[in-house]
Design a protein around this motif. Structure first.
Motif, PDB file in Angstrom:
ATOM      1  N   ASN A  18     -44.307 -35.018  50.108  1.00 41.50           N
ATOM      2  CA  ASN A  18     -45.066 -35.440  48.830  1.00 41.50           C
ATOM      3  C   ASN A  18     -46.234 -34.610  48.646  1.00 41.50           C
ATOM      4  O   ASN A  18     -47.512 -34.966  49.098  1.00 41.50           O
ATOM      5  N   LYS A  19     -45.908 -33.567  47.925  1.00 38.58           N
ATOM      6  CA  LYS A  19     -47.019 -32.631  47.625  1.00 38.58           C
ATOM      7  C   LYS A  19     -48.284 -33.196  46.848  1.00 38.58           C
ATOM      8  O   LYS A  19     -49.338 -32.866  47.000  1.00 38.58           O
ATOM      9  N   GLU A  20     -47.789 -34.174  45.931  1.00 35.21           N
ATOM     10  CA  GLU A  20     -48.696 -34.526  44.850  1.00 35.21           C
ATOM     11  C   GLU A  20     -49.862 -35.318  45.544  1.00 35.21           C
ATOM     12  O   GLU A  20     -51.052 -35.117  45.066  1.00 35.21           O
ATOM     13  N   ILE A  34     -43.136 -29.953  54.989  1.00 34.70           N
ATOM     14  CA  ILE A  34     -41.765 -29.771  54.667  1.00 34.70           C
ATOM     15  C   ILE A  34     -41.245 -29.072  53.255  1.00 34.70           C
ATOM     16  O   ILE A  34     -40.346 -28.560  53.176  1.00 34.70           O
ATOM     17  N   ASP A  35     -42.256 -29.059  52.261  1.00 34.29           N
ATOM     18  CA  ASP A  35     -42.024 -28.384  51.168  1.00 34.29           C
ATOM     19  C   ASP A  35     -41.742 -27.034  51.689  1.00 34.29           C
ATOM     20  O   ASP A  35     -42.456 -26.311  52.620  1.00 34.29           O
ATOM     21  N   SER A  36     -40.570 -26.332  51.244  1.00 39.07           N
ATOM     22  CA  SER A  36     -39.767 -25.392  51.806  1.00 39.07           C
ATOM     23  C   SER A  36     -40.800 -23.999  51.992  1.00 39.07           C
ATOM     24  O   SER A  36     -40.946 -23.156  52.933  1.00 39.07           O
ATOM     25  N   GLU A  37     -41.575 -23.665  50.504  1.00 34.71           N
ATOM     26  CA  GLU A  37     -42.631 -22.607  51.010  1.00 34.71           C
ATOM     27  C   GLU A  37     -43.563 -22.699  51.869  1.00 34.71           C
ATOM     28  O   GLU A  37     -43.962 -21.734  52.412  1.00 34.71           O
ATOM     29  N   HIS A  38     -44.228 -23.955  51.840  1.00 36.20           N
ATOM     30  CA  HIS A  38     -45.332 -24.182  52.899  1.00 36.20           C
ATOM     31  C   HIS A  38     -44.840 -24.330  54.356  1.00 36.20           C
ATOM     32  O   HIS A  38     -45.674 -23.843  55.074  1.00 36.20           O
ATOM     33  N   MET A  51     -44.480 -25.882  36.732  1.00 34.90           N
ATOM     34  CA  MET A  51     -45.470 -26.904  37.187  1.00 34.90           C
ATOM     35  C   MET A  51     -45.071 -27.220  38.696  1.00 34.90           C
ATOM     36  O   MET A  51     -46.515 -27.318  39.563  1.00 34.90           O
ATOM     37  N   ASN A  52     -44.028 -26.833  39.178  1.00 34.62           N
ATOM     38  CA  ASN A  52     -43.775 -27.221  40.550  1.00 34.62           C
ATOM     39  C   ASN A  52     -44.683 -26.032  41.455  1.00 34.62           C
ATOM     40  O   ASN A  52     -45.270 -26.443  42.258  1.00 34.62           O
ATOM     41  N   LYS A  53     -44.301 -25.018  40.760  1.00 31.45           N
ATOM     42  CA  LYS A  53     -45.035 -23.833  41.415  1.00 31.45           C
ATOM     43  C   LYS A  53     -46.574 -24.128  41.343  1.00 31.45           C
ATOM     44  O   LYS A  53     -47.389 -23.546  42.450  1.00 31.45           O
ATOM     45  N   LEU A  60     -48.347 -26.628  41.205  1.00 34.42           N
ATOM     46  CA  LEU A  60     -48.786 -27.890  42.358  1.00 34.42           C
ATOM     47  C   LEU A  60     -48.627 -27.139  43.633  1.00 34.42           C
ATOM     48  O   LEU A  60     -49.435 -27.546  44.348  1.00 34.42           O
ATOM     49  N   GLU A  61     -47.456 -26.463  43.801  1.00 34.61           N
ATOM     50  CA  GLU A  61     -47.600 -25.857  45.076  1.00 34.61           C
ATOM     51  C   GLU A  61     -48.660 -24.848  45.248  1.00 34.61           C
ATOM     52  O   GLU A  61     -49.157 -24.716  46.867  1.00 34.61           O
ATOM     53  N   VAL A  62     -49.241 -23.986  44.694  1.00 32.70           N
ATOM     54  CA  VAL A  62     -50.328 -23.320  44.869  1.00 32.70           C
ATOM     55  C   VAL A  62     -51.626 -24.098  45.233  1.00 32.70           C
ATOM     56  O   VAL A  62     -52.189 -23.792  46.201  1.00 32.70           O
TER      57      VAL A  62
HETATM   58 MG    MG Z   1     -41.231 -26.214  47.046  1.00 32.29          MG
END
Ligand code: MG
Ligand code: NDP
Length: 387
Positions: free
Chosen positions: A122-124, A147-151, A216-218, A220-222
Motif C-alpha cells: 500500500n504505497k498510498e 513489496i512494490d516491485s521497484e522499491h 501517476m503510479n510512477k 506516487l512511487e517517486v
Molecule cells: Mg510498482
C-alpha cells in the motif's frame, strides 16, 4: 528457511496482491502461518479464506458484515472498520498491507506501532503520511520491507548499504510506460476505460492499473521511494523500460549501476518481504535466458504524461501536499472508472485540486484526515463542474 513459524496478517486479502500473498503462504506452510485477514466488500471470499487457513481474526468494514461473518464462523474474532484494521496489525510478526488507497493508512501505522515487520504494498499510506510514518518509524523496532516491485528491487540493490551512504548517487525507478506509451497528447484524448485497464506487463487491481496508464503510479512511487529510503525526490530518476524485467536500479558514485532483474511476477517481492533475511526456494521470477531477451530503456514523455512532473513538484513542497495529490487522484480515478470523466481529465483535475492547497508541515493524524477530506471535496467539486 529456518525452523521458526512466522505469524502473518494479510490486510487487503481479497485483492490482487492479497491473493498472490496467499499463493506464497500455501507454498510455505512450514514457515508462515496466516493468523489475521481483512478486506472490503468481498466478504464471502474472506470467509472462504478464513476456513482454508483457520485464521484467528478477521477485519471487515461494517457491522452487517461483522454479523454475517460471525454467523458463519463463530470461533473467529471479528473486528470492524479502521480501528479494527489497526488492531489486526498487532496480531502478527509480519503484516502485509495490501489494502488499496488511503484506507490502508491504519494498517501501516498499526504495524509500525506494534513493532511488526511491515511488508508494504500500500504505497498510498507512505505517500500521504510520510512525516507521520517516519516519526513513528523512528521510535519503533519495526522495519518496512517494500513489496512494490521497484522499491523491493532497490532494497535488494542497496544490500547492506543505505541511500544515506556517501557512495550512493541516485535511485533509478523503471516504469513500463503503461498501455499508452508512445501516444501523442491528441491521441490520448481518445483513449477508453477498456484500453486503460489493459496493462502490457502486469495484472493488477483497477486503481493501480489506471495509475500506471497516467504515470501517476510512477509519480506516487517517486514519493514512496523518497519517504521509504529517506532521500529527496531530486536524487530519484525514472526511466521507461517496456519489458518490466529490470525492476529498478541504484547508481553508485563510481559509475556502477546495480539492477535487480526478474520476470514481472509479484509473488517474488511478496516472498522476499516474507522471508527476509532468508529467501524461499521457489524462483517465481527466474529468467531462463534460453531465448533472446531484449531490454530497452527510454526517457519518459513528460509532456504527454504530466503526472510525473506534478509528483516531483509535490515532493519538493512536501508537508501535506502529497496527501492532497493522492486523495485527488483517488477521487479522479474513481470518477474515471465509473464513467464520469474521460481519461485525459484525471491529471488536470488533480492539478487543479492542488491549486487550493495551503502549505502545512503535517504534524498530526487529525490534520491528515482533514487534508484528505478537503482535497476529496475539492476534487469532487471540480468533477461535478467538469465539461
Ligand atoms: Mg510498482
Ligand atoms: P485490489 O483492488 O486488487 O485490492 C484491494 C484490496 O483492498 C482488496 O482486498 C479490498 O477489499 C481491500 N480494501 C479496500 N478498501 C478497504 C477497506 N476500507 N478496509 C479493508 N480493506 C479494504 O488492489 P491491488 O491488490 O492491486 O493493490 C493493493 C495495493 O498494492 C495498492 O496500494 C497498490 O498500489 C499496491 N500495489 C499493487 C501491485 C499489484 O501488482 N497489484 C503492485 C505494486 C503495488 P475488497 O476487494 O474485498 O473490497
Amino acid at each position: 528457511m529456518g525452523d521458526t513459524l512466522r505469524r502473518v496478517a494479510v490486510l487487503g486479502v481479497t485483492g490482487s496482491i492479497g491473493q498472490q500473498t496467499l499463493e506464497v503462504l500455501r507454498r510455505e506452510p512450514e514457515s508462515l502461518r496466516l493468523v489475521s485477514i481483512a478486506g472490503g466488500r468481498r466478504v464471502e471470499e474472506m470467509i472462504r479464506i478464513a476456513r482454508e487457513f483457520s485464521v484467528e481474526q478477521i477485519g471487515v468494514t461494517n457491522e452487517a458484515d461483522r454479523e454475517k461473518v460471525h454467523a458463519e464462523i463463530p470461533d473467529v474474532n471479528v473486528v470492524v472498520g479502521p480501528e479494527g484494521l489497526e488492531s489486526l496489525a498487532s496480531t502478527a510478526e509480519v503484516v502485509v498491507n495490501a489494502v488499496v488507497g488511503f484506507a490502508g493508512l491504519p494498517a501501516t501505522l498499526g504495524a509500525l506501532r506494534s513493532g511488526a515487520r511491515l511488508a508494504l504494498a500500500n504505497k498510498e499510506s507512505l505517500v500521504v503520511a510520510a512525516p507521520l510514518v517516519n516519526s513513528v518509524r523512528g521510535n519503533s523496532l519495526s522495519e518496512i520491507v517494500p513489496i512494490d516491485s521497484e522499491h523491493c528491487a532497490i532494497h535488494q540493490c542497496l544490500a547492506n548499504s543505505s541511500v544515506g551512504h556517501p557512495t550512493v548517487r541516485r535511485l533509478i525507478l523503471t516504469a513500463s510506460g503503461g498501455p499508452f506509451r508512445g501516444r501523442s497528447v491528441s491521441e490520448l484524448r481518445e483513449v477508453t476505460l477498456e484500453e486503460a485497464l489493459q496493462h502490457p506487463t502486469w495484472s493488477m487491481g483497477p486503481k493501480i492499473t489506471v495509475d500506471s496508464s497516467t504515470l501517476m503510479n510512477k509519480g506516487l512511487e517517486v514519493l514512496e521511494a523518497a519517504a521509504l529510503f529517506g532521500v529527496s525526490v531530486d536524487r530519484i530518476d525514472v526511466v521507461i523500460h517496456p519489458q518490466s524485467i529490470v525492476h529498478s536500479m541504484v547508481e553508485y558514485i563510481d559509475g556502477s549501476t546495480i539492477a535487480q532483474l526478474s520476470q514481472p511476477d509479484m509473488r517474488l517481492p511478496i516472498a522476499y518481504a516474507l522471508a527476509l533475511p532468508e529467501r524461499f526456494d521457489h524462483a517465481w521470477g527466474a529468467l531462463s535466458f534460453r531465448e533472446a531477451v531484449d531490454l530497452s530503456f527510454e526517457p519518459p514523455n513528460r509532456d504527454a504524461f504530466p503526472a510525473l512532473n506534478l509528483a516531483y513538484a509535490v515532493g519538493r513542497r512536501g508537508g501535506a501536499m502529497p496527501a492532497w495529490l493522492s486523495a485527488a487522484n483517488e477521487v479522479a480515478v474513481e470518477a474515471f472508472l465509473s464513467g464520469h470523466i474521460a481519461w485525459h481529465q484525471i491529471v488536470p483535475i488533480v492539478e487543479e485540486t492542488l491549486a487550493h492547497y495551503v502549505d502545512d508541515p503535517l504534524t498530526s493524524i487529525e490534520a491528515l484526515y482533514e487534508h484528505d477530506a478537503e482535497a476529496r471535496a475539492r476534487a469532487r467539486d471540480l468533477i461535478r463542474r467538469a465539461p
